[in-house]
Design an enzyme around this catalytic site. Sequence first.
Site, PDB file in Angstrom:
ATOM      1  N   HIS A 110       0.807  -1.217   0.000  1.00 25.36           N
ATOM      2  CA  HIS A 110       0.000   0.000   0.000  1.00 25.36           C
ATOM      3  C   HIS A 110       0.844   1.274   0.000  1.00 25.36           C
ATOM      4  CE1 HIS A 110      -3.422  -2.694   1.736  1.00 25.36           C
ATOM      5  NE2 HIS A 110      -3.385  -2.736   0.422  1.00 25.36           N
ATOM      6  N   ILE A 141       1.796  -9.910  18.902  1.00 24.81           N
ATOM      7  CA  ILE A 141       2.825 -10.307  17.941  1.00 24.81           C
ATOM      8  C   ILE A 141       4.240  -9.911  18.383  1.00 24.81           C
ATOM      9  CG2 ILE A 141       2.530  -8.254  16.463  1.00 24.81           C
ATOM     10  CD1 ILE A 141       2.755 -10.314  14.103  1.00 24.81           C
TER      11      ILE A 141
END
Length: 242
Positions: A120, A230
């Site tokens: 992106h 994470i």
Amino acid sequence: MTKMEQFQQMIDESSRIVFFGGAGVSTESGIPDFRSVDGLYHQSFRYPPEEMLSHSFYVRHTAEFFDFYRKKMLCLDAQPNAAHRKLAELEQAGKLSAVVTQNIDGLHQKAGSKRVYELHGSVHRNYCQKCHKEYDAEFILHSEGIPTCTCGGTIKPDVVLYEEGLDQDVINGAVTEIRRADMLIIGGTSLAVYPAAGLIHYFGGSRLVVINRSSTPADQSAALMISDPIGEIFGQVKITKI
Ligand code: ZN
């Protein structure tokens, strides 16, 4: 064996790991995910974020786009977290071949990663739409109204807005890496945004790991699913040479 031990064993056995990440990788660096419940939806702008980040909004309300963009999308003080850092170390150790990211914050590169496919785009690249001169993110941050080039052209961030297509070279590079990978780690993404999310289907190996707080469409094909933060998971990974 704990999930962490299984994850470690799969990393130990792999030498062409590809990491495919999304917003959840950067939320632990303080960058808000505008799709999450406590993300930018609870904000003070007149339009929903997805509308303000669309190509047609950019064209019709350019000044308002930049007002939103500076306040919500430019988090230039954010620092890489344990996940970004460990991924860079894995690449340096010859274990990881690429990071494919939906994020535009440049934190993987800031952590030291070299081969990063930014599906992106990136807030760190900005181009004059007239003469194509490049400007950095600081220039955009400190500009007022519509950022303007010395030639008079409007400077547009090199980020993929809604209604805009992805860069074909970036897609091709990401697909090649995912095809060649012997382990694919999907992290911090609910795989809701296409066409980016579709790229994981090019993985043909068996070591598919999903690290995400909520369920994803990839869960049923995953060999291992982890729902812990994470950064915490990657912080525990030990790097061993093959
Ligand atoms: Zn120009």
